[in-house]
Write an enzyme that holds these catalytic residues in place. Structure first.
Site, PDB file in Angstrom:
ATOM      1  N   LYS A 186      44.046 -52.595 -79.659  1.00 39.84           N
ATOM      2  CA  LYS A 186      43.806 -51.322 -80.350  1.00 39.84           C
ATOM      3  C   LYS A 186      45.126 -50.596 -80.575  1.00 39.84           C
ATOM      4  O   LYS A 186      46.139 -50.898 -79.967  1.00 39.84           O
ATOM      5  CB  LYS A 186      42.886 -50.404 -79.527  1.00 39.84           C
ATOM      6  N   SER A 195      38.073 -55.303 -85.587  1.00 43.07           N
ATOM      7  CA  SER A 195      38.405 -53.899 -85.339  1.00 43.07           C
ATOM      8  C   SER A 195      39.810 -53.494 -85.767  1.00 43.07           C
ATOM      9  O   SER A 195      40.058 -52.328 -86.013  1.00 43.07           O
ATOM     10  CB  SER A 195      38.203 -53.561 -83.859  1.00 43.07           C
TER      11      SER A 195
END
Length: 172
Positions: free
Chosen positions: A83, A40
């Protein structure tokens, strides 16, 4: 003889407890080394990269847009996620894919942040589960430690998403 062994054992246990407390405080309030997994955050952080996550920014409420953070997963408290902070409370963020014809936006509520992976096509992030509470942030990633050829601070977002803050919206 027995008394001597007992005192040495108690001394060892005492030192172990002391150093355990010091290690706990260091990991809780200073920082920790984290092995990242999953695609990700590619190309910024790839599978099995090792990073250092400092904790002081979280405690001092100094997390900013474009910072990479380690946070508790909102659905699995035993799992951490890595993230990028896209929006802070009050910011207007794009919730749809940038290539979508119809754009969808939302405001980040008070006490929350909007997190997205750099690899937008392969990231389970706030676009799926919404904004996350600020309290779930464990630390800010400040250094990449492994692999050796990429040791150093991390660059800005490769996606360069434009975010409107509440003050920008007021001036429109």
């Amino acid at each position: 003889m027995f008394r001597n062994v007992l005192w040495k054992t108690l001394g060892f246990v005492g030192y172990t407890i002391q150093y355990g407390c010091i290690a706990h405080c260091a990991f809780e309030y200073i920082g920790e080394v984290v092995v990242c997994s999953g695609p990700s955050m590619e190309p910024t952080i790839v599978n099995h990269d090792v990073v250092f996550s400092e904790r002081m920014s979280r405690h001092l409420c100094k997390i900013q847009k474009d910072d990479i953070v380690i946070a508790k997963c909102p659905f699995d408290p035993h799992m951490n996620i890595c993230k990028r902070v896209i929006g802070l409370e009050g910011d207007k963020v794009l919730t749809s894919d940038p290539s979508d014809l119809f754009k969808a936006h939302t405001y980040v509520p008070k006490g929350h942040v909007w997190l997205e992976g750099d690899n937008l096509r392969n990231s389970n992030d706030s676009r799926n589960y919404g904004p996350i509470p600020y309290a779930l942030i464990r630390g800010r990633v400040c250094l990449k430690l492994w692999p050796p050829h990429s040791v150093g601070t991390l660059n800005g977002s490769p996606t360069r998403r434009i975010i409107k803050t509440q003050s920008d919206s007021d001036s429109d």
